[in-house]
Design a protein around this motif. Structure first.
Motif, PDB file in Angstrom:
ATOM      1  N   PHE A 199      -8.930   0.525  -8.451  1.00 36.75           N
ATOM      2  CA  PHE A 199      -8.325  -0.787  -8.732  1.00 36.75           C
ATOM      3  C   PHE A 199      -6.914  -0.641  -9.303  1.00 36.75           C
ATOM      4  O   PHE A 199      -6.491  -1.423 -10.153  1.00 36.75           O
ATOM      5  CB  PHE A 199      -9.226  -1.576  -9.683  1.00 36.75           C
ATOM      6  N   GLY A 200      -6.188   0.348  -8.799  1.00 37.14           N
ATOM      7  CA  GLY A 200      -4.830   0.603  -9.258  1.00 37.14           C
ATOM      8  C   GLY A 200      -3.783  -0.182  -8.478  1.00 37.14           C
ATOM      9  O   GLY A 200      -4.075  -1.190  -7.817  1.00 37.14           O
ATOM     10  N   VAL A 201      -2.554   0.317  -8.524  1.00 37.86           N
ATOM     11  CA  VAL A 201      -1.415  -0.370  -7.903  1.00 37.86           C
ATOM     12  C   VAL A 201      -1.600  -0.589  -6.398  1.00 37.86           C
ATOM     13  O   VAL A 201      -1.336  -1.693  -5.892  1.00 37.86           O
ATOM     14  CB  VAL A 201      -0.106   0.396  -8.185  1.00 37.86           C
ATOM     15  N   PRO A 202      -2.052   0.415  -5.620  1.00 38.41           N
ATOM     16  CA  PRO A 202      -2.180   0.166  -4.174  1.00 38.41           C
ATOM     17  C   PRO A 202      -3.073  -1.032  -3.840  1.00 38.41           C
ATOM     18  O   PRO A 202      -2.702  -1.875  -3.025  1.00 38.41           O
ATOM     19  CB  PRO A 202      -2.776   1.481  -3.652  1.00 38.41           C
ATOM     20  N   ALA A 308       4.202  -0.999   3.558  1.00 41.58           N
ATOM     21  CA  ALA A 308       4.695   0.025   2.638  1.00 41.58           C
ATOM     22  C   ALA A 308       5.851  -0.475   1.776  1.00 41.58           C
ATOM     23  O   ALA A 308       6.058   0.011   0.663  1.00 41.58           O
ATOM     24  CB  ALA A 308       5.126   1.259   3.416  1.00 41.58           C
ATOM     25  N   ALA A 309       6.613  -1.452   2.287  1.00 40.48           N
ATOM     26  CA  ALA A 309       7.759  -1.956   1.521  1.00 40.48           C
ATOM     27  C   ALA A 309       7.308  -2.526   0.179  1.00 40.48           C
ATOM     28  O   ALA A 309       7.996  -2.375  -0.832  1.00 40.48           O
ATOM     29  CB  ALA A 309       8.497  -3.025   2.315  1.00 40.48           C
ATOM     30  N   PRO A 485      -3.592   5.472   8.051  1.00 38.56           N
ATOM     31  CA  PRO A 485      -2.926   4.174   8.196  1.00 38.56           C
ATOM     32  C   PRO A 485      -1.590   4.183   7.464  1.00 38.56           C
ATOM     33  O   PRO A 485      -1.384   4.977   6.532  1.00 38.56           O
ATOM     34  CB  PRO A 485      -3.906   3.194   7.538  1.00 38.56           C
ATOM     35  N   THR A 486      -0.693   3.308   7.871  1.00 36.45           N
ATOM     36  CA  THR A 486       0.677   3.311   7.342  1.00 36.45           C
ATOM     37  C   THR A 486       0.730   3.254   5.821  1.00 36.45           C
ATOM     38  O   THR A 486       1.438   4.034   5.173  1.00 36.45           O
ATOM     39  CB  THR A 486       1.465   2.122   7.917  1.00 36.45           C
ATOM     40  N   THR A 487      -0.023   2.349   5.224  1.00 38.38           N
ATOM     41  CA  THR A 487       0.058   2.158   3.770  1.00 38.38           C
ATOM     42  C   THR A 487      -0.439   3.389   3.024  1.00 38.38           C
ATOM     43  O   THR A 487       0.229   3.891   2.107  1.00 38.38           O
ATOM     44  CB  THR A 487      -0.756   0.924   3.349  1.00 38.38           C
ATOM     45  N   PHE A 514      12.651   8.572   2.970  1.00 37.33           N
ATOM     46  CA  PHE A 514      12.577   9.815   3.747  1.00 37.33           C
ATOM     47  C   PHE A 514      11.128  10.161   4.069  1.00 37.33           C
ATOM     48  O   PHE A 514      10.772  10.383   5.234  1.00 37.33           O
ATOM     49  CB  PHE A 514      13.239  10.953   2.963  1.00 37.33           C
ATOM     50  N   VAL A 515      10.272  10.197   3.059  1.00 40.76           N
ATOM     51  CA  VAL A 515       8.876  10.563   3.316  1.00 40.76           C
ATOM     52  C   VAL A 515       8.159   9.467   4.100  1.00 40.76           C
ATOM     53  O   VAL A 515       7.244   9.758   4.887  1.00 40.76           O
ATOM     54  CB  VAL A 515       8.128  10.884   2.003  1.00 40.76           C
ATOM     55  N   PHE A 516       8.570   8.230   3.912  1.00 43.33           N
ATOM     56  CA  PHE A 516       7.969   7.123   4.668  1.00 43.33           C
ATOM     57  C   PHE A 516       8.249   7.281   6.164  1.00 43.33           C
ATOM     58  O   PHE A 516       7.341   7.174   6.997  1.00 43.33           O
ATOM     59  CB  PHE A 516       8.539   5.800   4.150  1.00 43.33           C
ATOM     60  N   TYR A 517       9.503   7.566   6.519  1.00 35.04           N
ATOM     61  CA  TYR A 517       9.865   7.717   7.924  1.00 35.04           C
ATOM     62  C   TYR A 517       9.077   8.844   8.579  1.00 35.04           C
ATOM     63  O   TYR A 517       8.564   8.704   9.692  1.00 35.04           O
ATOM     64  CB  TYR A 517      11.372   8.000   8.055  1.00 35.04           C
ATOM     65  N   PHE A 518       8.977   9.970   7.899  1.00 35.18           N
ATOM     66  CA  PHE A 518       8.324  11.110   8.527  1.00 35.18           C
ATOM     67  C   PHE A 518       6.801  10.996   8.483  1.00 35.18           C
ATOM     68  O   PHE A 518       6.114  11.587   9.324  1.00 35.18           O
ATOM     69  CB  PHE A 518       8.815  12.415   7.905  1.00 35.18           C
TER      70      PHE A 518
END
Length: 656
Positions: A199-202, A308-309, A485-487, A514-518
């Protein structure tokens, strides 16, 4: 998710056979493998899904619950729907809900609602859980992992299980990974009752911003937005050289603004664009690759960015709109690179566009349905005006509903509105499961300190050199992003890999981007390139060949992150007009040269030495610095003059 079969009624293979979209979607998109229920069971699931959307819509407009309560109710709805909709295996019944899944749904609901029902008592005994607390925690974690396995794939739950084992067996690990180890009660308490576990931030982001944007996308889809996007793309680009491929790029990019899945995007727009590309002469593997690359780019295209944004904004502690605005230029460079290559490939093959009389006329189209774009403008306005993403999405849904009555075909009748709310809930449960499960991985990292160890290892292996660290971070992000999955992908890469870049002084926004793109690039990187394989399924081409072609087409996307790490002004960091204009201009010229090099054509076929020269010039323009820019510009002029002369010599009477 994939919907609106009318989008693809004309789509068929070049051989004339109708493509079975459901089979392709189910093969590559695990979220599409749900039960086809009938009767009272279908009505029950629909009612629960609509209730979930109504709950989130109401709380977004009139006030959220406490973060833990909001997340618990959100996850309760999610797990119930997963167990009722998704069978335990491919051999299980697809048309009814077995008794054991009903029990699982009830158990999961109670495990989550236990947080809500005992909220004050749990807070009073914080850190001193009772046997019942731990039992509920263990049960909820087990059911969450099983639900995630059903709706996603074994990768993420396996990673979560390994994280739990690592927490327990820390003393037995090699020295570089060793920690003192934790007891089972401590682990369960941290993951279930702590603020850095399930039940954290994500999950908190999933239960607020993400759900509302997915619901907004579902409402837009029910107004006919998907059909309108394809028609608009056809009107804008269908007539040009290699028009259908450009339509694929434009429509997939636009669809990506409201879609959260690469594979779903491929199957939605690809069913229309891939057969069109094949019909005008594109080779099947190239057509499938174009759609895969364009659809995957939807994950980096604001405003949704695969959800992800919202996570990125929370981690950075900045407004979401700043992340979305910063992502615009890199996303446009990515799509610019793809457009250059499809244009050059079409020119090389002599492919023409679609006759204008076979395309929808743009002005009548905008007059009749252009109002469908207004909700997107409204959301952007509210975000720029300082409203939260939650409130902006709420207002966007209200505006979409009101505007839908301007056209009979787009009208959101009560039935269609309920269908949109049901589709919104169904589309959100995959993200919710991923966010809750990745919370276990986050909890492991905070409990054991593993994230700092991984970052230290990456820096040690790279010798502290930025370029070497970026290359290792790229490889790590692609590896960690495989099958996720993306998130979940972004959360894990940002936690495990991004700290290594931060320690070398890379701006936080650039490091996370950077890490998101890859991580996203894993969808295009063989051997596990799900988006490319889905495109190959529609195109009827070889999956591996399609995957490697997609990798080549996305090369600009693999270079853009390096550009904004070395030149953060592309992310509007330390923005000044003239340096920003220079950075954008040289980047555009660089991806143009890069496209020439990868396709091997510009006005005429390019020899291997000239392709290598174009590649060197592309790097010169993409690397920040006046000297490198001048070198790249000189190469661009040289290639242009040489290829123009070569084309004139080959076709002396042809017009330029």
């Amino acid at each position: 998710m994939v919907s609106d079969k009318d989008l693809v009624t004309d789509a068929a293979t070049a051989e004339g056979g109708v493509i079975d979209i459901d089979e392709i979607v189910k093969k590559y998109d695990t979220e599409a493998r749900y039960r086809s229920l009938k009767g009272w069971q279908a009505m029950l699931v629909s009612a629960i899904a609509v209730a979930m959307s109504v709950f989130h819509f109401y709380t977004a407009g009139f006030g959220l619950l406490d973060a833990a309560k909001q997340g618990a109710v959100h996850l309760s709805f999610t797990l119930v729907l997963v167990f009722l909709l998704y069978p335990v295996s491919s051999k299980s019944s697809k048309d009814r809900i077995p008794w054991y899944d009903v029990l699982f749904a009830i158990g999961a609901a109670y495990g989550c609602m236990y947080i809500v029902l005992n909220f004050e008592a749990l807070g009073a005994r914080s850190g001193l859980p009772t046997t019942m607390d731990l039992t509920m925690g263990f049960m909820t974690m087990a059911l969450l992992l099983e639900a995630t396995r059903r709706i996603s794939n074994p990768v993420l739950p396996t990673l979560a299980v390994l994280s739990l084992l690592y927490c327990y067996f820390g003393r037995s690990m090699p020295s570089i990974l060793a920690h003192r180890g934790f007891s089972i009660p401590r682990i369960v308490n941290h993951m279930y009752l702590g603020t850095e576990g399930i039940f954290g931030v994500p999950l908190g982001v999933s239960s607020t911003f993400v759900f509302m944007f997915i619901l907004f996308g579902s409402v837009l889809e029910k107004t006919g937005m998907g059909r309108f996007i394809i028609d608009l793309s056809m009107a804008l680009a269908g007539w040009s050289t290699g028009g259908p491929a450009k339509v694929a790029v434009l429509s997939s990019g636009l669809m990506g603004t409201i879609s959260g899945s690469s594979v779903a995007n491929v199957c939605t727009t690809g069913m229309f664009t891939i057969p069109l590309m094949k019909s005008v002469g594109y080779r099947p593997h190239f057509a499938g690759a174009v759609e895969a690359v364009a659809s995957t780019g939807g994950q980096i295209m604001p405003p949704v960015m695969g959800a992800a944004a919202f996570i990125m904004a929370q981690m950075l502690g900045i407004p979401y709109i700043e992340v979305a605005i910063a992502a615009i230029v890199p996303a446009l460079l990515y799509y610019g690179g793809v457009l250059v290559q499809v244009h050059l490939e079409a020119t090389r093959l002599g492919l023409k566009g679609i006759p204008r009389d076979q395309l929808p006329p743009i002005w009548p189209l905008l007059r009749s349905q252009g109002f469908l774009l207004i909700p997107l403008v409204v959301i952007i306005y509210f975000l720029l005006a300082g409203y939260t993403p939650l409130k902006a999405a709420f207002n966007g849904i209200v505006v979409s509903y009101v505007l839908s009555f301007l056209n009979k075909q787009t009208m959101l009748t009560p039935k269609r509105l309920m269908e949109a709310f049901e589709a919104g809930a169904r589309g959100a449960i995959g993200v919710a499961c991923a966010c809750a499960t990745v919370g276990i991985v986050v909890g492991m990292a905070t409990l054991t300190g593993l994230a700092l160890r991984v970052a230290g290892t990456i820096i040690a292996l790279s010798g502290g050199k930025l370029l070497s660290t970026l290359i290792l971070a790229m490889c790590s992000s692609i590896l960690l992003g495989t099958g996720l999955p993306t998130t979940a992908n972004f959360i894990i890469t940002s936690m495990m890999v991004a700290p290594s870049l931060l320690q070398l002084g890379v701006p936080a926004l650039a490091a996370y981007m950077f890490v998101f793109y890859f991580g996203i690039a894993a969808d295009l990187s063989p051997p596990v390139a799900l988006a490319a394989y889905a495109g190959a399924g529609i195109a009827g081409s070889d999956p591996m060949k399609t995957g490697f072609t997609a990798f080549k087409l996305a090369l600009a996307g693999f270079l853009v992150p390096y550009i904004y790490v070395y030149n953060p002004i592309l992310l509007l960091i330390d923005y000044h007009p003239l340096p920003f204009a220079q950075a954008v201009a040289t980047a555009v010229m660089g991806i143009f040269l890069l496209g020439m090099s990868t396709i091997g054509f510009y006005k005429a076929e390019m020899s291997v030495p000239f392709r290598a020269l174009a590649m060197a010039g592309a790097f010169g323009l993409l690397i920040p610095g006046t000297k490198s820019d001048l070198f790249g510009l000189a190469v661009l002029i040289t290639v242009h003059l040489w290829q123009t002369a070569k084309a004139k010599k080959a076709r002396p009477t042809a017009g330029e």
